[in-house]
Design an enzyme around this catalytic site. Structure first.
Site, PDB file in Angstrom:
ATOM      1  N   ASP A  13       0.865  -1.173   0.000  1.00  0.00           N
ATOM      2  CA  ASP A  13       0.000   0.000   0.000  1.00  0.00           C
ATOM      3  C   ASP A  13       0.908   1.231   0.000  1.00  0.00           C
ATOM      4  O   ASP A  13       2.046   1.171   0.488  1.00  0.00           O
ATOM      5  CB  ASP A  13      -0.897  -0.021   1.233  1.00  0.00           C
ATOM      6  N   ASP A  15       0.036   5.005   0.850  1.00  0.00           N
ATOM      7  CA  ASP A  15      -0.105   6.023   1.891  1.00  0.00           C
ATOM      8  C   ASP A  15      -0.200   5.384   3.270  1.00  0.00           C
ATOM      9  O   ASP A  15      -0.982   4.454   3.491  1.00  0.00           O
ATOM     10  CB  ASP A  15      -1.345   6.878   1.619  1.00  0.00           C
TER      11      ASP A  15
END
Length: 515
Positions: A13, A15
């Site tokens: 992922d 952020d």
């Protein structure tokens, strides 16, 4: 790649996992990596894993950022953290019903396809439950690195929870297969092909608890001569053997059951550049082999776990070694990677003349690669005239050929009288071997004897030249049959080898043979 490594790719992922979370960020200037992100990613790259990013970017659907801004931020992340094999993002909102927005599996599956690895050999590292759910829905593994916004129920539901990215990498690199697995290696064609795979087989043997070799009937005798092979399974492979049997469902079923009963941890399928590993990989999957490695240009789907690309025209021995390395196996210290055989070889003192001699092997397993008998006869005569003792060798089916070549020229005829191991011993005692592109050329290289290669250019010389020993090439490399892979000469008169001058052979032998 570590032998304990289960994963081929790691997805992240973006952020709050790789970079600090700035909601709906469209400004590359405010991108800040989380502590240790570059170090963690570089550890995975060094270990051979492919790296990708998968992130939801609903700010696009909400009108808060543009896709151009998302791509610019992604480029900045890559500039700070190093190259990614793929960067996938979902621009949709929570209510759009797309298949890519996490926790749906679309992004994960697409990233695995981009990286060319099966999704079950991927792991996704994220900071919230939707990351974990997306990975598991796709069939990948998941690691949760919680932040202050991660909910307690998400932490409780995650299969693996670690405090930071370094710990995530520790888990990724430590998860997986046995340190010393039971391995099946396959090389199912001719004796020369098997011999050229020998260094790679030694590399696999160095890291395996037990190694079984799957070999075809044309290569099984060579397989018995290879160091590192613990056990041999012989099977005539219908898509590789030049004169294959009819496809027999019962024989295929028997092979699958035999392999299944041996409980291999993994398999390494060695092939020539023009062969596909996928039919055998399918049978090995049906037999339950959990990890399969091969060189493959075609899309393998779920059939391969290590799909190793090879570019250029490397020698076959190096090509095979590169696959072994991609599968996680390396030659042990002190092994120089040359061809070699099990020792000791048989005593052939009663077969060969006393003193020094040169071997001429006139036959070839593929007719298009054989030097014409009349030329071979003249070569033996020229070598005899130059003072060399000549031994003529051949397979049992070549007795009439060796008799013709030897009788008219005074050579010692050993045609059809030796096993492959005995032939190796005869070649080991020779000063030099004059031979076409066929198994005994590689057998000579495996015992360290120089080779005068009468090489028909139907296949690339760079791939099939005598490996690891001094050699001289004779024959027309630009003949019309070049790169045709013809089994029977397609050009009248066999010009690539019929033009070989016997005195050139004598000169080449003189250059290779020590006084």
């Amino acid at each position: 790649m570590s032998r304990r490594q289960r994963f081929l790719a790691a997805l992240f992922d973006r952020d709050a996992t790789l970079v600090e979370d700035v909601p709906y960020n469209g400004d590359p200037a405010v991108v800040r990596p989380v502590p240790g992100a570059r170090r963690a990613l570089d550890r995975l790259r060094t270990a051979g894993l492919r790296i990708g990013v998968v992130s939801n970017q609903s700010g696009v659907a909400r009108g808060l950022v543009t896709e151009e801004q998302v791509r610019a931020v992604n480029a900045r992340v890559e500039g700070l953290l190093g190259p990614f094999g793929t960067v996938r993002y979902c621009p949709h909102g929570p209510g759009d019903g797309c298949g890519c927005r996490k926790p749906r599996p679309g992004l994960v599956r697409a990233a695995a396809d981009d990286l060319g690895v099966p999704v079950h050999r991927c792991v996704l590292v994220g900071d919230i439950g939707s990351d974990v759910d997306a990975a598991l829905a796709a069939g990948a593994a998941a690691v949760l690195v919680p932040t202050q916004v991660t909910r307690p129920d998400e932490i409780a539901a995650a299969p693996v929870v670690v405090p930071d990215l370094d710990a995530a990498v520790d888990w990724i690199l430590g998860a997986g297969a046995p340190t010393h697995p039971r391995v099946l290696v396959a090389r199912c064609d001719s004796a020369g092909d098997v011999l050229l795979t020998g260094p790679a087989i030694r590399a696999v043997a160095a890291g395996a608890a037990h190694m079984t070799m799957l070999a075809g009937p044309r290569g099984v005798d060579a397989a018995r001569l290879l160091p590192g092979v613990d056990e041999i399974v012989e099977w005539c492979v219908p898509w590789i053997d030049p004169r294959p049997p009819a496809v027999d469902p019962a024989a295929i079923d028997a092979l699958v059951k035999d392999v299944e009963s041996r409980q291999f941890d993994e398999a390494v399928v060695f092939t020539s550049y023009h062969q596909s590993p996928l039919p055998l990989a399918l049978l090995l999957r049906l037999a339950g082999v959990p990890r399969i490695a091969a060189v493959c240009e075609d899309y393998p789907g779920a059939l391969l776990d290590v799909r190793h690309p090879v570019s250029g025209d490397p020698p076959e021995a190096r090509r095979a070694l590169s696959l072994a390395a991609a599968a996680g196996y390396h030659l042990p210290p002190g092994d120089d990677g040359r061809l070699c055989l099990r020792q000791p070889l048989p005593d052939v003192s009663g077969l060969v003349p006393e003193g020094r001699y040169v071997v001429v092997h006139p036959g070839a397993s593929v007719p298009a690669r054989a030097c014409p008998p009349a030329v071979c006869r003249d070569i033996v005569a020229a070598l005899r005239a130059a003072g060399h003792t000549v031994v003529v060798t051949g397979a049992p089916g070549e007795r009439s050929l060796t008799a013709e070549v030897a009788a008219a020229s005074g050579g010692h005829d050993l045609g059809g009288t030796t096993t492959l191991a005995q032939l190796a011993a005869v070649l080991a005692g020779a000063d030099c071997v004059v031979v076409a592109n066929t198994g005994p050329a590689h057998l000579a290289a495996a015992v360290g004897t120089p080779v005068v290669s009468l090489f028909a250019p139907t296949v690339p010389f760079a791939r099939w030249r005598p490996y690891g020993v001094p050699y001289a090439r004779l024959g027309d490399p630009q003949a019309p049959c070049r790169d045709s892979r013809a089994a029977v000469c397609p050009v009248p008169g066999h010009p690539c080898l019929s033009t070989v001058e016997p005195l050139d052979v004598v000169a080449a032998v003189g250059e290779l043979v020590s006084p």
